[in-house]
Design a protein around this motif. Structure first.
Motif, short mmCIF file in Angstrom:
data_model
loop_
_atom_site.label_atom_id
_atom_site.label_comp_id
_atom_site.label_asym_id
_atom_site.label_seq_id
_atom_site.Cartn_x
_atom_site.Cartn_y
_atom_site.Cartn_z
N TYR A 125 0.80 -1.22 0.00
CA TYR A 125 0.00 0.00 0.00
C TYR A 125 0.83 1.27 0.00
O TYR A 125 0.41 2.30 -0.50
CB TYR A 125 -1.00 -0.02 1.16
CG TYR A 125 -2.22 -0.85 0.83
CD1 TYR A 125 -2.37 -2.13 1.34
CD2 TYR A 125 -3.18 -0.38 -0.05
CE1 TYR A 125 -3.46 -2.91 1.00
CE2 TYR A 125 -4.27 -1.14 -0.41
CZ TYR A 125 -4.41 -2.40 0.13
OH TYR A 125 -5.49 -3.16 -0.21
N THR A 126 2.03 1.20 0.57
CA THR A 126 2.89 2.38 0.48
C THR A 126 3.24 2.64 -0.97
O THR A 126 3.20 3.77 -1.45
CB THR A 126 4.18 2.16 1.29
OG1 THR A 126 3.85 1.67 2.57
CG2 THR A 126 4.96 3.45 1.42
N SER A 127 3.55 1.56 -1.71
CA SER A 127 3.86 1.72 -3.13
C SER A 127 2.65 2.20 -3.90
O SER A 127 2.76 3.04 -4.79
CB SER A 127 4.35 0.40 -3.71
OG SER A 127 5.41 -0.11 -2.96
N GLY A 171 -7.29 -12.23 -1.67
CA GLY A 171 -8.66 -12.20 -2.18
C GLY A 171 -9.09 -10.75 -2.32
O GLY A 171 -8.41 -9.96 -2.95
N GLY A 172 -10.18 -10.38 -1.69
CA GLY A 172 -10.61 -8.99 -1.76
C GLY A 172 -9.79 -8.14 -0.81
O GLY A 172 -9.45 -8.57 0.29
N VAL A 173 -9.44 -6.94 -1.23
CA VAL A 173 -8.68 -6.03 -0.37
C VAL A 173 -9.23 -4.62 -0.57
O VAL A 173 -9.96 -4.38 -1.53
CB VAL A 173 -7.18 -6.04 -0.73
CG1 VAL A 173 -6.54 -7.37 -0.43
CG2 VAL A 173 -6.97 -5.63 -2.16
N PRO A 174 -8.91 -3.66 0.31
CA PRO A 174 -9.36 -2.29 0.06
C PRO A 174 -8.76 -1.79 -1.26
O PRO A 174 -7.56 -1.89 -1.46
CB PRO A 174 -8.80 -1.51 1.24
CG PRO A 174 -8.55 -2.51 2.30
CD PRO A 174 -8.23 -3.80 1.60
N ILE A 613 -7.13 -4.33 10.80
CA ILE A 613 -8.56 -4.55 11.06
C ILE A 613 -9.00 -3.62 12.19
O ILE A 613 -10.04 -2.96 12.12
CB ILE A 613 -8.83 -6.01 11.46
CG1 ILE A 613 -8.31 -6.98 10.41
CG2 ILE A 613 -10.30 -6.22 11.76
CD1 ILE A 613 -9.33 -7.50 9.46
N GLU A 614 -8.15 -3.53 13.23
CA GLU A 614 -8.46 -2.64 14.34
C GLU A 614 -8.53 -1.21 13.88
O GLU A 614 -9.45 -0.47 14.21
CB GLU A 614 -7.36 -2.75 15.41
CG GLU A 614 -7.27 -4.06 16.12
CD GLU A 614 -8.51 -4.36 16.91
OE1 GLU A 614 -8.90 -5.53 16.97
OE2 GLU A 614 -9.09 -3.41 17.45
N ARG A 615 -7.48 -0.80 13.13
CA ARG A 615 -7.38 0.61 12.77
C ARG A 615 -8.45 1.04 11.79
O ARG A 615 -8.72 2.23 11.64
CB ARG A 615 -6.01 0.89 12.17
CG ARG A 615 -4.91 0.73 13.17
CD ARG A 615 -3.60 1.08 12.51
NE ARG A 615 -2.50 0.30 13.01
CZ ARG A 615 -1.31 0.24 12.46
NH1 ARG A 615 -1.08 0.91 11.37
NH2 ARG A 615 -0.36 -0.48 12.99
N ALA B 103 -2.31 0.74 7.79
CA ALA B 103 -1.23 0.55 6.83
C ALA B 103 -1.74 0.64 5.40
O ALA B 103 -0.99 1.00 4.50
CB ALA B 103 -0.57 -0.80 7.06
N TYR B 104 -3.03 0.34 5.18
CA TYR B 104 -3.51 0.37 3.80
C TYR B 104 -3.63 1.78 3.25
O TYR B 104 -3.85 1.97 2.07
CB TYR B 104 -4.84 -0.38 3.64
CG TYR B 104 -5.97 0.15 4.49
CD1 TYR B 104 -6.44 -0.57 5.57
CD2 TYR B 104 -6.58 1.36 4.19
CE1 TYR B 104 -7.47 -0.09 6.35
CE2 TYR B 104 -7.61 1.84 4.97
CZ TYR B 104 -8.07 1.12 6.05
OH TYR B 104 -9.08 1.58 6.82
N THR B 105 -3.48 2.78 4.08
CA THR B 105 -3.49 4.14 3.54
C THR B 105 -2.17 4.43 2.83
O THR B 105 -2.07 5.35 2.04
CB THR B 105 -3.67 5.19 4.64
OG1 THR B 105 -2.60 5.01 5.59
CG2 THR B 105 -4.99 5.02 5.33
N GLY B 106 -1.17 3.65 3.14
CA GLY B 106 0.13 3.83 2.49
C GLY B 106 0.81 5.13 2.85
O GLY B 106 1.78 5.53 2.24
N LEU B 107 0.34 5.80 3.87
CA LEU B 107 0.90 7.10 4.22
C LEU B 107 2.21 6.94 4.97
O LEU B 107 2.33 6.09 5.83
CB LEU B 107 -0.08 7.88 5.11
CG LEU B 107 -1.37 8.37 4.45
CD1 LEU B 107 -2.36 8.82 5.50
CD2 LEU B 107 -1.07 9.51 3.50
#
Lengths: 626, 384
Positions: A125-127, A171-174, A613-615, B103-107
């Motif tokens: 996701y950073t990339s 599978g499915g992801v954001p 999941i928490e965040r 983490a999925y925000t990639g920030l």
């Protein structure tokens, strides 16, 4: 007094003059406090300069790295065809000590708490965020639009590939295509998209990229329109596969067929020499669609790959990844018969006779070769490796003591003196000369006694941290699409056409045409695929999408567990150069001391890390089963 | 107040504010720096990447502290007592929102002004000095401790309120770790697999944990926020002089700081490996104090490896002899000559980590550091 006063007065006047002049001439306060850093580029500069923007793109190329480097084949080492072993004791590989994440996977211990040891999450996701940011900021750039178009295509391809990778792991992801605003904490919490959302995104992005990359040059390492076509075709194949297509919707297979046809018609063709495919020094541009290269400073691993791949006995290498018996059994006989067919002529005690030509260039088996090993000082030696357990040697003169007894290592388990050796056998013009003998406890080490050949560069030394790394990471090549097309044709019931594609690959390997059909054809196809694409990080994902995890990953690794020397039947006489050599008999079976495997169908998809999941405020639902 | 009790009495109080901005500079700007590039056509290329998300609202951290204390001298300034109590409130603490930003925000997070922390403590000093003929001496001791508490911290509470209650960092001291509570070691494989609360890797020799949320599985939801007790620091100073000799000694000690050993109970100090080897669980030693070496846990940190330190050290010794007003020396225009021997980190008098082989508990980390060196000096001081 007067003197002091005048002195003070003078000094006061002096200071005032300096002070006032400073105020007047200076600097207007704003620029004095407005500092622009000199060690970095501002956004404006980067997105309006062609070279800087291209540098941004080249940095994103680096995110195409696989978790474990090319010759460790990505996740191949936990599948049925390869065994990954983390070398701990210097010489002897220890399959018990897998890297943590891999061990957790095969033992069924993967959980939301430890999944990040096995696969990336945040790093993807950073990339992706970098690329999303690029697309937002490149709008209105003053760079030549033709160049911007190509850069957009490259970035689009990379982002699509990252989502493709995420989809086949989780599978499915954001699905995120815009940047987030730090000042809006609520907006950071989003849910998880479905597999189809992500897959369709990959396909549509690939379509856009194909068009944007129309004029991208064909250069080693650079993303081209063909790469985008290949990604689209591969994504559609995955979407049509059993794991993602439970109802076997044939239209998905047809979509995959069209896209794969586009790749096959793009001008690429099968390279003539499949043994040289992995090396940049013999770059076959007709075959390779996209590969990642390395050099002396950008290495795959800190040392040369040779050391990681060569057999550990005789002090050569560290057996980091080894082919298994399951893999060895996939190779047919030279006449096209499977080893299990009646009348195939397969002899387990001489399993190397009359096999598929690719067997000899994929697997280093005991006694195979000879190979020209190059040592650290540059000297070379033709060697064959043999590892066997032995009784006494009647020749006596070839060993240190008579009858031969291993003086140093009594077998801890049985208390008897063991007779195990590894022998390096020097192959000269006229015969054999015994070289080193290394003792070890037979049965202590769980290895398959096979070694990898595909990525070994015989021109390089055993260990070299400064040479130009010649091995490449093969991301997309045309052979895969011949195989993909065969799979699609089988699924659509067009077995003749499927065989046609497979036979083109077999012809390159000097193997006769396939004639099987039905279930047998599927098995032959899957073996063909494993043989051609091993160590290119396909097998693991193929197993997942075909839903055959229990029969493959869940099964114990098999190899040569015993190689027993019989001195009573000499194949090489005592008085010949090199001395006596008897007859070996091999026993195949589950290798010793292997880590127990526990397959569970939930492992077809990975869990998302618990922290995210928490965040997400609970908006992301966990993968079923975790 | 009766006459003559205090030879000196001072009451004092102070209040102040301090700013801090010592974090990476230019975080308000969106900027790019040079980094890795790909190999294109077998040639190296330059790469550029964003250095981080910009935070245009970044500003100072402000620390407000107040202090109150008194100094009292008795017995004609022979006995002195000093006491201080302070309170500090730090607001707008610059830190990254690592705990709440997914983490999925990639920030790549910048520092933001979030977080407040309270800190309070006291310090007490007591001393006595006297002179008897040519012998003068002074002895004093001090003790200090402080306790901090995070009053606001950026964290997302666990979705289960019961778990959130024991995992919260807000209200606990800074640096309180999240740990599993270890209650023992499994002695046999059967015991491990038949336990009510399980984790799939458990076998003989592995740690046994408490199932905090009662769901039958040991995972990150069973980690609790361990409140670290405040550290008590104390020191002792002794100095004396008699007829040209002078001696000064300085002792320091501490009680209550923590060291986190690694999962195999090893430190990289002293002969700790011997302790670990002797006391690790094995088939022949099922009642061992430590779990088996190698993999022995569910993979998450636990309080089994958190140890409280207590130590007392003679830190500095300085002994000297001064020649002054000497006929021979004054001929050489030397008014004073002092010979001295001094030592830093002279002697460790008490160390409860010694049984694990660690020789220097004064270090902050148990892992990967050399013990403090003992330095001995001899010298001559000349005054012309």
């Amino acid at each position: 007094m007067k003197k002091i006063y005048s002195k003070c007065f003078l000094i006061f006047v002096l200071f005032s003059i300096v002070f006032i002049s400073l105020i007047n001439t200076s600097c207007d306060k704003a620029t004095l406090l407005d500092i622009t850093p000199t060690d970095r580029f501002s956004e404006n500069v980067v997105f309006n300069d062609e070279n800087l923007a291209q540098s941004l793109v080249y940095n994103s190329y680096e995110s195409l790295r696989r978790l474990t480097n090319p010759a460790f084949g990505g996740y191949d080492g936990i599948t049925d065809i390869m065994l990954w072993s983390r070398n701990t004791a210097g010489y002897y590989p220890d399959p018990i000590n897998f890297q943590d994440g891999f061990r957790d996977y095969i033992h069924g211990d993967i959980s939301p708490d430890n999944v990040e040891n096995f696969a990336g999450w945040g790093s993807y996701y950073t990339s992706i965020a970098t690329i999303n940011s690029y697309f937002e900021k490149i709008k209105g750039s003053t760079i030549d639009p033709a160049k911007v178009k190509i850069m957009n295509g490259e970035m689009r391809f990379i982002r699509a590939f990252l989502y493709f990778d995420l989809s086949r792991l989780y599978g499915g992801v954001p699905l995120i295509t815009t940047t987030f605003d730090l000042t809006d904490p609520e907006g950071l919490q989003i849910g998880r998209n479905t597999y189809d959302d992500v897959a369709n995104f990959v396909v549509s992005e690939s379509d856009l990229a194909i068009e944007e990359l129309a004029l991208a040059p064909e250069v080693m390492g650079k993303i081209t329109a063909n790469a985008a076509k290949a990604l689209k075709a591969r994504m559609l194949l995955y979407m049509a596969s059993p794991l993602n297509n439970p109802g076997n919707d044939l239209s998905k297979w047809t979509a995959a067929e069209t896209a794969t046809m586009a790749v096959l018609n793009s001008g690429k063709m099968l390279a003539a020499d499949y043994t040289k495919i992995a090396f940049k020094t013999s770059y076959q541009a007709e075959e390779i669609i996209l590969a990642r290269t390395y050099n002396a400073t950008k290495r795959i691993y800190m040392s040369d790959l040779n050391f990681m791949l060569w057999p550990s006995f005789g002090g050569l290498g560290s057996n980091h990844i080894m082919p298994t018996q399951q893999f060895a059994e996939m190779f047919q006989m030279a006449d096209g018969k499977r080893i299990t067919d009646a009348g195939s002529g397969y002899n387990p005690q001489k399993f190397w006779e009359n096999r598929d030509p690719r067997f000899y260039t994929s697997i280093m088996y005991p006694g195979s070769g000879p190979f020209n090993f190059k040592y650290d000082d540059g000297s070379t030696q033709f060697r064959r490796q043999q590892n066997f357990e032995s009784g006494t040697d009647p020749s006596g003169t070839n060993w240190n003591t008579e009858p031969f007894v291993n003086p140093n290592y009594p077998d801890r388990n049985t208390g008897t003196t063991s007779f195990g050796f590894s022998m390096a056998w020097n192959f000269g013009a006229d015969g054999f000369t015994y070289a080193d003998k290394v003792f070890w406890w037979p049965g202590k080490f769980g290895i398959t006694r096979y070694n990898v050949l595909k990525y070994v560069d015989w021109n390089n030394k055993r260990w070299d941290t400064t040479n130009d790394v010649t091995q490449m990471q093969l991301l997309f090549r045309i052979t895969e699409f011949y195989l993909n097309m065969a799979e699609i044709k089988i699924a659509l019931g067009k077995e003749d056409e499927a065989r046609n594609y497979l036979n083109q690959i077999r012809a390159r390997a000097n193997m006769p045409d396939l004639e099987s059909s039905g279930v047998q054809l599927v098995e032959d196809y899957r073996n063909e695929r494993a043989i051609e694409l091993h160590l290119e990080d396909h097998r693991f994902f193929d197993i997942l999408r075909w839903k055959i995890g229990a029969e493959t990953i869940g099964q114990p690794t098999r190899g040569i567990v015993q190689s027993l020397m019989d001195w009573s039947v000499l194949t090489h006489q005592l008085d010949e150069p090199g001395g006596a050599f008897g007859t070996l008999s091999f026993t195949f079976g589950p290798i010793l001391n292997q880590y127990p495997r526990n397959w569970d169908d939930k492992l077809y998809h990975l869990p998302i890390p618990a922290s995210d999941i928490e965040r997400s405020g609970g908006k992301i639902t966990q993968t079923p089963g975790y | 107040m009766p006459e003559g009790i205090f030879s000196y009495l001072k009451l004092r109080a102070s209040w102040g504010q301090l700013g801090n901005d010592r974090v990476s500079p230019y975080q308000f700007l969106s900027s790019y720096g040079i980094t890795n590039g790909a190999l294109i056509n077998n040639a190296n290329t330059q790469g550029i990447a964003e250095l981080g998300t910009a935070n245009p609202d970044i500003t100072w951290e402000v620390s407000t502290s107040s202090d109150i204390g008194f100094e009292m001298n008795f017995l004609d300034n022979k006995l002195f007592l000093e006491f201080d109590y302070f309170k500090m409130l730090t607001e707008n603490i610059l830190t990254k929102r690592n705990f709440s930003v997914p983490a999925y925000t990639g920030l790549i997070l910048p520092d933001q002004n979030i977080g407040t922390m309270k800190n309070q403590g006291f310090e007490l000093q007591l001393g006595f000095q006297n002179r008897v003929n040519k012998f003068s001496y002074q002895i004093s001791g001090n003790v200090a401790t402080n306790k901090n508490e995070i009053t606001f911290f950026d964290e997302v509470p666990n979705s289960d309120p019961k778990v959130a209650a024991y995992q919260r960092l807000t209200g606990h001291p800074f640096g309180s770790p999240l740990l599993l509570h270890a209650v023992g070691i499994y002695k046999t494989d059967e015991e491990a697999s038949s336990d009510a609360a399980i984790y799939s890797q458990a076998r003989a020799g592995f740690l046994k944990y408490e199932d905090m949320n009662g769901d039958g599985i040991i995972n990150s939801n069973d980690m609790y926020r361990k409140e670290l007790n405040p550290e008590l620091k104390y020191g002792l100073q002794f100095s004396a002089s008699y007829a040209g000799f002078d001696l000064a000694m300085f002792f320091i000690g501490s009680h209550g700081e923590y060291w986190q050993f690694d999962n195999n109970f090893t430190l990289t100090q002293g002969n700790n490996l011997q302790y670990a080897a002797d006391n690790s669980f094995s088939v022949d030693n099922r009642n061992a104090e430590l779990p088996k070496s190698g993999q022995n846990s569910v993979g998450l940190a636990s309080d089994f490896n958190l140890q409280t330190k207590s130590w007392f050290r003679l830190k500095t010794v300085n002994l000297g002899y001064t020649f002054s007003n000497n006929r021979f020396l004054s001929k050489a225009y030397i008014s004073k000559l002092r010979l001295y021997a001094s030592s830093e980190n002279f002697l460790m008098l008490y160390n409860n980590m010694n049984k694990y082989g660690a020789v220097d508990p004064e270090l902050n980390s148990a892992l990967g550091a050399y013990p403090l060196m003992s330095t001995n000096n001899f010298g001559v001081q000349l005054t012309f």
